[in-house]
Design an enzyme around this catalytic site. Structure first.
Site, PDB file in Angstrom:
ATOM      1  N   ILE A   1      43.061  43.765  35.547  1.00 18.56           N
ATOM      2  CA  ILE A   1      43.245  44.536  36.797  1.00 18.56           C
ATOM      3  C   ILE A   1      42.781  43.775  38.032  1.00 18.56           C
ATOM      4  O   ILE A   1      42.900  44.275  39.151  1.00 18.56           O
ATOM      5  CB  ILE A   1      42.525  45.891  36.712  1.00 18.56           C
ATOM      6  CG1 ILE A   1      41.033  45.700  36.429  1.00 18.56           C
ATOM      7  CG2 ILE A   1      43.163  46.783  35.677  1.00 18.56           C
ATOM      8  CD1 ILE A   1      40.230  46.994  36.448  1.00 18.56           C
TER       9      ILE A   1
ATOM     10  N   GLY B   1      39.908  36.536  40.489  1.00 15.66           N
ATOM     11  CA  GLY B   1      39.293  35.880  41.642  1.00 15.66           C
ATOM     12  C   GLY B   1      39.037  34.421  41.380  1.00 15.66           C
ATOM     13  O   GLY B   1      39.572  33.819  40.437  1.00 15.66           O
TER      14      GLY B   1
ATOM     15  N   GLY C   1      36.686  34.103  38.080  1.00 14.81           N
ATOM     16  CA  GLY C   1      37.121  34.706  36.824  1.00 14.81           C
ATOM     17  C   GLY C   1      38.051  35.872  37.068  1.00 14.81           C
ATOM     18  O   GLY C   1      38.805  35.887  38.045  1.00 14.81           O
ATOM     19  N   GLU C   2      37.981  36.874  36.180  1.00 19.53           N
ATOM     20  CA  GLU C   2      38.877  38.011  36.279  1.00 19.53           C
ATOM     21  C   GLU C   2      38.160  39.285  35.835  1.00 19.53           C
ATOM     22  O   GLU C   2      37.066  39.238  35.245  1.00 19.53           O
ATOM     23  CB  GLU C   2      40.128  37.788  35.432  1.00 19.53           C
ATOM     24  CG  GLU C   2      39.872  37.655  33.950  1.00 19.53           C
ATOM     25  CD  GLU C   2      41.142  37.307  33.173  1.00 19.53           C
ATOM     26  OE1 GLU C   2      42.097  36.830  33.806  1.00 19.53           O
ATOM     27  OE2 GLU C   2      41.151  37.538  31.943  1.00 19.53           O
TER      28      GLU C   2
ATOM     29  N   ASP D   1      30.058  40.754  52.814  1.00 22.43           N
ATOM     30  CA  ASP D   1      31.513  40.678  52.567  1.00 22.43           C
ATOM     31  C   ASP D   1      32.084  42.084  52.435  1.00 22.43           C
ATOM     32  O   ASP D   1      32.749  42.431  51.463  1.00 22.43           O
ATOM     33  CB  ASP D   1      31.806  39.871  51.310  1.00 22.43           C
ATOM     34  CG  ASP D   1      33.285  39.471  51.219  1.00 22.43           C
ATOM     35  OD1 ASP D   1      33.980  39.546  52.257  1.00 22.43           O
ATOM     36  OD2 ASP D   1      33.741  39.101  50.131  1.00 22.43           O
TER      37      ASP D   1
END
EC number: 2.7.11.1
Length: 1354
Positions: free
Chosen positions: A82, A85, A88-89, A198
């Site tokens: 889903i 980046g 990683g993921e 951020d």
């Protein structure tokens, strides 16, 4: 620690350190350390060392066993990826044993070490693990293997706010809600001592109820005691980064939590406007706008943003010294923007969110984008030849939220003496754990039931609104039916009147027909007598006149009959339409009643579902209160239904057709009420039974806990007595056991308190059940009363049925009368058609008899025809002259077609010449004949060439005349304007001079009066009459002054109007002039193309000399280029994409057409002068970082002077004033400080100038776009060459163009580079009319100078 402490206390402290999850030497951390050592040492090169080999042989097997026992990635099933980046993921996973759903984040260890300066994974883990806040995503587990770090978090099925903003237009009400939740979430992180840095919509996730939680804490940083942070890298997303964070790049960055509030302001602006406030296509553009935020922050005029919202955004997007939130979150909460009636800050989490996601299952991912599979090769650690320690930075990362830690050291020592105590403790711990799990499950069920209750309440409100709307529609329909019936009665009355008129007209028509028949007889007699005498002719003429009069009367009567027929048909149509409308209304009424009954059924079904859900929540006292409120609302609804029934019955008496349906409604309502009362009684009985069961279950649990407690206490007391007599040294151990017992007592007391709370809730529920029973009895009594009333209403309905039958009979009689009338009309029409046939025969006979009398008129007609023929010939001649004029006007088009045909002829001739050269040896005679033919064609082509050159000269002359006219008109206009301005100035100066003279005269008069001796002597003896005279004079003077002022104001208004009119005319003339100039430019390009073709023809047809191919190519003019390119749509690539245009580059102009049709009609949308070109170059990723990566090799940039632009639609844009961008002057360069997160190299030292997370401080020239390190200027190194561009940046504009392919881009760039003039374009006059369409682009970013293929800089 002092050495005097006993070993027991030391071991106790060590034990506490091992059990503390926040300790750096807890059990998980020690296991991670052993695991990391085995991973880092298990390599062939390292195992050559005996010590390492011995260590591995001793611990490797046990570590492998521990790896199998600890949590690992194989314990989860991957459902879907889903998110992805840089590190990683994120995967949606399901635990294989518990079947629970989580979001698991994978972080590559290789990427973490590679970018160690920007990886803050420890902060992310600590914040999610220890936050305990509803505004932060919770971390359940954290574990690792040799390649990845794994973080198992709660799944947020609502997706991020980027998805929500792309699917909805966010109103200000929603923006207020989500901004408030972001404020509370940031306050939670700040209270933990961290700054996020951020904050953006991508990191704001929505849970299943639609509430917001913050995620992605990889950029968080711990604050010092003063609440500040020191950092020399600019961290964050470019659009949301604050000015103080930008300034920290390469320097001593020192800022606080206020940088997060800046990002909140950008987020609020984006929600309300739809785009970020400092948007630009390039990074330099965004950064320069952020640094110049005081001037670049603007709000669009077309958006309705409240003053409070604008004030809040401006308070966030300002300097950090005065930014809102610097002194704490309370000043943000007090802002007027957050004042509302829907929620408060304390209850924000409990309110219903604006958007609650519709989820089909627990693994619904409809709110996340589908990601492609990552086919790239993953980088891993290389095999080392010496000890590197790649796993050591991640020791201690493992975390378990529900971990039960090791028992104490004292308990382990007392195993031999207290086995029974341990078993009891374990049993008590298990029971407490089970009770806690039950409590947790019940709380979850409670939350789910509350959500279901909210959704069902919303559905109920919707259904009630729909019922009200249906009732209003039914009333409107009934009123429409009554109006239609009235109209029907009026139409029937009109039909009767029209029928009477038709009968009268029929009688008149019969009389006229009888007169016509008598006249016919007389005509026949007169025809016989006309052969003998001339008197008969006179009578004939008289009779003809009479016949004509009769015919006129007949025509008028026939017209009236036709009108009557039309009116009758229209009336019949209207009657049929009214009947169909009546039927449709009846059908609609039936449909509405059916829908109402269905809605009632749905309503009761929803009520049944609600009550079933409430039955499951019997342990909660709050929901019983909701039941009471619902029962009272049901009573009110019953009353409302009763009033509706009475109102409906009253209306049924007026609307007779709706009686049957009302009876059905009454029966349905009776059945529904009975069913409702029975269901309520059954539910109450079930709730009472369930309460009894839960009470018994809780009492059993309470007794078991008390028994276990008593047994444990007795045994502990016995053991304590025995151990006091036997061992005095074990007092410390006994104290520990007593502490554990006290802890258990506290737990027991808490459980007892919970039980007491549950019993109190049960008693409350029983009282409320009694109240419900009383209310049920009251409702049953009311039901009996309603039944009696329904019976009376049924009797009235029967009476209304009888009346309805009578009305139906009357309608049938009216319909029969209508049919009879239609039959009579059909008969009348048949008779009328027969009479018309007879009249036609009579007219034929009359025409035959009149033929003889009209012979003498034929000569006159012949003469007239001759005259008409002459006139026609004259008209033909005029038309021929006009056609000749048109042919003359279309000579240009013919010339173009001729040129094309001559090109074809030239090609044919060349082919013939090639064949002739081959056949010249065989047949010389043929060659001569062909040469003569060729000479003829050449002469013909020369003639056409001369004609075309004449036409071109004519066009040139016309063009010059037009230009001269334009110049003269402009000069005349300027002279007129100057004259008018001078006249106005002269008039104003005259008025001012007259006023000054009057003023001086009045002052002089006053001075004279004051200086008179009489005045000085008689000052004290002044009479009242003199004073009155002076007052009168003063009043007169004031009146005159006021009159003069009014005249002056009128003159000003008049001249202002004239000025406005003149300005409007000026704008119109400028637009017209722009259009003419654009059309001239397109025509000039066409003429240029025709000239090139003519030159080609003239060169090819010269037979005397046959030059080589190289020479001809050298003599030809440079070929022009044209094709399809894409331009940024509305100046925003990210939001609106690209817009295709057909571009033509001639020797002087660059023409932009919207399509090929505009090119044929020579109407370009924009024209650029090639003389005004500064620069052409391909772009880099930093220039257009918002574009797709596939498009960047196809994009190139044009830089030109803004006075060289001419657009079709002139838009006057405000010029930004006061923009002062900080730039450094060095060797003609104007360097702007910037950062490169995309690939770029220094042009002074050729070293990398970029980094994804921590780029070095860089500079870029806004003239020539040279890039270099900032250190070269700071150290005063002489490595940078002088600037090669000398134009004024403020007078320049840029344009991005997208080609179809990379080869096309190169072709366009090389062609346009050759077109750039050697001398740069000079400055322009800013007051010229063309500058109306320009916009300030001083802050636009242009990248480095591109080198041409020939080696010259472009």
């Amino acid at each position: 620690m002092s050495t005097g402490d006993s070993f027991e206390t030391r071991f106790e402290k060590i034990d506490n350190l091992l059990r503390d999850p926040k300790s750096e030497v807890n059990s998980d951390c020690l296991l991670d350390g052993l695991d990391a050592l085995v991973y880092d040492l298990d390599f062939p090169a390292l195992r050559k060392n005996k010590n390492i080999d011995n260590f591995l042989s001793r611990y490797k097997d046990t570590i492998n066993k521990i790896r199998d026992l600890r949590m690992k990635a194989e314990d989860y099933e991957v459902v879907k990826v889903i998110g992805r980046g840089a590190f990683g993921e994120v995967q949606l996973v399901r635990h294989k044993s518990t079947r629970k759903v989580y979001a698991m984040k994978l972080l590559s260890k290789f990427e973490m070490i590679k970018r160690s300066d920007s990886a803050f994974f420890w902060e992310e883990r600590d914040i999610m693990a220890f936050a305990n806040s509803p505004w932060v995503v919770q971390l359940f587990y954290a574990f690792q293997d040799d390649r990845y770090l794994y973080m198992v978090m709660e799944y947020m099925p609502g997706g991020d706010l980027v998805n929500l903003m792309s699917n909805y237009d966010v109103p200000e009400k929603w923006a207020r809600f989500y901004t408030a939740e972001v404020v509370l979430a940031l306050d939670a992180i700040h209270s933990m001592g961290f700054i996020h840095r951020d904050v953006k919509p991508d990191n704001m996730l929505l849970d299943k109820s639609g509430h917001l939680k913050l995620a992605d804490f990889g950029t968080c940083m711990k604050m010092n005691k003063e609440g500040m942070v020191r950092c020399d890298t600019a961290v964050g997303t470019p659009d949301y980064i604050s000015p103080e964070v930008l300034k920290s790049q390469g320097g001593d960055g020192y800022y606080g939590r206020e940088c997060d509030w800046w990002s909140v302001g950008v987020f609020l602006y984006e929600m309300l406007v739809g785009d970020t406030p400092f948007y630009a296509d390039s990074l330099v553009g965004t950064y320069s706008k952020i640094m110049n935020h005081k001037n670049s922050l603007t709000f669009p005029d077309d958006n309705d943003i409240s003053k409070e919202a604008k004030n809040l955004i401006c308070a966030f997007l300002t300097d950090r010294e005065v930014r809102l939130g610097r002194n704490g979150v309370e000043e943000i909460k007090r802002h007027l923007f957050f004042k509302n009636d829907q929620w408060a800050w304390e209850t924000l989490r409990d309110t219903v969110a604006p958007v609650v996601p519709d989820l089909s299952s627990d693994i619904d991912t409809s709110n996340f984008d589908d990601l492609e599979e990552d086919k790239g090769d993953e980088e891993t650690f290389p095999i080392p030849k010496a000890f590197v320690g790649n796993q050591l930075p991640f020791v201690g990362f493992t975390y378990y939220s529900n971990r039960r830690y090791l028992p104490s050291a004292n308990a382990s020592e007392n195993r031999s003496s207290s086995n029974v105590d341990k078993s009891l403790q374990e049993s008590l711990q298990k029971t407490i754990y089970k009770l806690e799990e039950q409590l947790h499950n019940e709380m979850q069920l409670k939350d789910e039931m509350e959500q279901k209750c909210r959704t069902s309440n919303l559905k109920l409100d919707k259904i009630m609104k729909e019922l009200d709307e249906e009732g209003n529609q039914r009333r409107n329909l009934e009123s429409a039916v009554s109006q239609i019936e009235k109209e029907k009665m009026l139409l029937q009355h009109r039909i009767n009147e029209y029928q009477r008129k038709v009968e009268q007209e029929n009688e008149k028509r019969r009389n006229i027909e009888n007169e016509v028949s008598t006249l016919k007889d007389q005509l026949e007699d007169l025809r016989k007598a006309s052969q003998t005498s001339q008197l008969a002719n006179e009578k004939l003429t008289q009779l003809q006149k009479q016949l004509e009069e009769a015919n006129d009367l007949l025509r008028t009567e026939s017209d009236t009959a036709v009108r009557l027929r039309k009116s009758h048909t229209e009336m019949s149509k209207s009657i049929s339409q009214l009947e169909s409308l009546n039927r449709e209304l009846q059908e609609r009424n039936r449909i509405l009643e059916n829908s109402k009954s269905q809605a009632d059924k749905d309503y009761y079904q929803l009520q049944a579902v609600l009550e079933a859900e409430r039955r499951d929540r019997g342990h909660d006292s709050e929901m019983i209160g909701d039941l009471q409120a619902r029962i009272t609302s049901l009573q009110e609804e019953v009353k409302h239904l009763k009033h509706n029934l009475e109102r409906v019955e009253g209306e049924r008496k007026e609307a007779q057709d709706m009686l049957n349906h009302s009876e059905k409604e009454k029966n349905n309502l009776e059945i529904d009420l009975n069913y409702k009362l029975k269901s309520i009684q059954q539910r109450l009985e079930q709730e009472v039974n369930e309460h009894k069961v839960t009470k018994a279950r809780l009492t059993d649990k309470h007794q078991s806990i008390e028994e276990a407690k008593s047994v444990a206490m007795c045994e502990m007391e016995k053991k304590l007595k025995e151990e006091r007599e036997a061992r005095e040294k074990a007092e410390n151990r006994v104290v520990e056991t007593e502490k554990q017992c006290s802890m258990l007592d506290v737990d027991l007391k808490q459980s007892q308190q919970k039980l007491e709370h549950l019993t109190e809730n049960k008693e409350r529920m029983e009282d409320e059940v009694k109240n419900l029973a009383l209310q049920l009895e009251q409702e049953s009594n009311k039901r009996l009363l309603l039944q009696n009333e329904l019976k009376t209403q049924a009797f009235e309905a029967d009476n209304l049925k009888g009346l309805e039958k009578q009305m139906k009979q009357e309608i049938n009689t009216l319909l029969e009368a209508k049919r009879l009338l239609e039959f009579e009309l059909a008969q009348l029409t048949k008779q009328y058609r027969g009479n018309e046939g007879q009249m036609r025969e009579l007219q034929d006979q009359l025409e035959a008899e009149q033929y003889f009398s009209t012979l003498y008129k034929t000569q006159v007609k012949e003469l007239k025809e001759e005259i008409e023929e002459k006139n026609r010939e004259n008209l033909r001649k005029i038309q021929e002259l006009q056609s000749e004029k048109e042919t003359l006007s279309t000579q240009l088009d013919l010339a173009e077609t001729k040129a094309e045909s001559e090109q074809l002829a030239r090609g044919i001739l060349e082919e013939q010449y090639f064949e002739l050269t081959q056949e010249s040896k065989k047949a010389a005679s043929r060659n001569r004949q062909e040469i003569t033919d060729k000479d003829h064609t050449v002469s013909r082509l020369e003639e056409t060439n001369s004609v075309l050159t004449k036409d071109i000269e004519m066009l040139r002359k016309e063009n010059e005349e037009l230009n001269e006219r334009m110049r003269t008109a402009e000069e005349e206009y300027k002279l007129k304007k100057e004259e008018e301005i001078n006249n106005l100035k002269a008039a104003f100066e005259k008025n001012i001079s007259t006023e000054r003279t009057l003023k001086t005269q009045a002052v002089n008069k006053l001075a004279e009066i004051m200086n008179r001796k009489d005045f000085k002597i008689d000052r004290k003896k002044a009479n009242t009459q003199d004073l009155r005279k002076k007052e009168k004079e003063n009043r007169k003077l004031q009146l005159e002054l006021n009159q003069e002022r009014e005249k002056f104001n009128q003159m000003v208004v008049k001249h202002q109007k004239e000025l406005n009119d003149m300005q409007a005319q000026l704008v119109e003339e400028c637009t017209h002039r722009n259009e003419l100039q654009m059309q001239l430019a397109s025509k000039e390009s066409d003429i240029e193309q025709l000239r090139a073709k003519l030159l080609d023809l003239s060169d090819s047809t010269s037979v005397a000399s046959f030059p080589s191919a190289d020479e001809t190519d050298g003599n030809l003019p440079e070929s022009r280029i044209e094709g399809w390119l894409s331009v940024p749509n509305r100046g925003n690539i990210k939001r609106y994409g690209w817009k295709k245009q057909y571009v033509v580059v001639s020797s002087k102009k660059i023409l932009f057409y919207n399509d090929e049709q505009d090119k044929e009609q020579s109407s370009p949308s924009m024209v650029l002068d090639i003389d005004k070109l500064f620069h052409v170059r391909p772009v880099t990723q930093g220039d257009v970082y918002r574009a797709e990566t596939e498009e960047i090799p196809k994009i190139f940039q044009i830089l030109y002077a803004n006075e060289g632009e001419c657009r079709k639609d002139i838009e006057v844009e405000p010029v930004q004033q006061g923009e002062k961008t900080n730039f450094q002057n060095h060797k003609g360069h104007e360097f702007i400080p910037t950062l490169y997160h995309f690939p770029a190299n220094c042009e002074a030292c050729a070293k990398p100038l970029w980094h994804v997370f921590k780029p070095p401080p860089a500079l870029e020239c806004r003239r020539c776009h040279v890039k270099c390190h900032r250190d070269h200027l700071d150290k005063k190194e002489d490595l940078i060459s002088p600037c090669k561009v000398s134009y004024d940046v403020t007078s320049a504009r840029d344009m991005l163009l997208l080609a179809c392919s990379q080869d096309e881009q190169k072709k366009w760039v090389t062609h346009l580079v050759k077109k750039i003039p050697k001398n740069p374009p000079s400055g322009f006059v800013r007051a010229s009319p063309r500058t109306l369409s320009t916009r300030s682009t001083a802050n636009q970013s242009f990248r480095k100078v591109v080198k041409n293929t020939s080696g010259k800089t472009s």
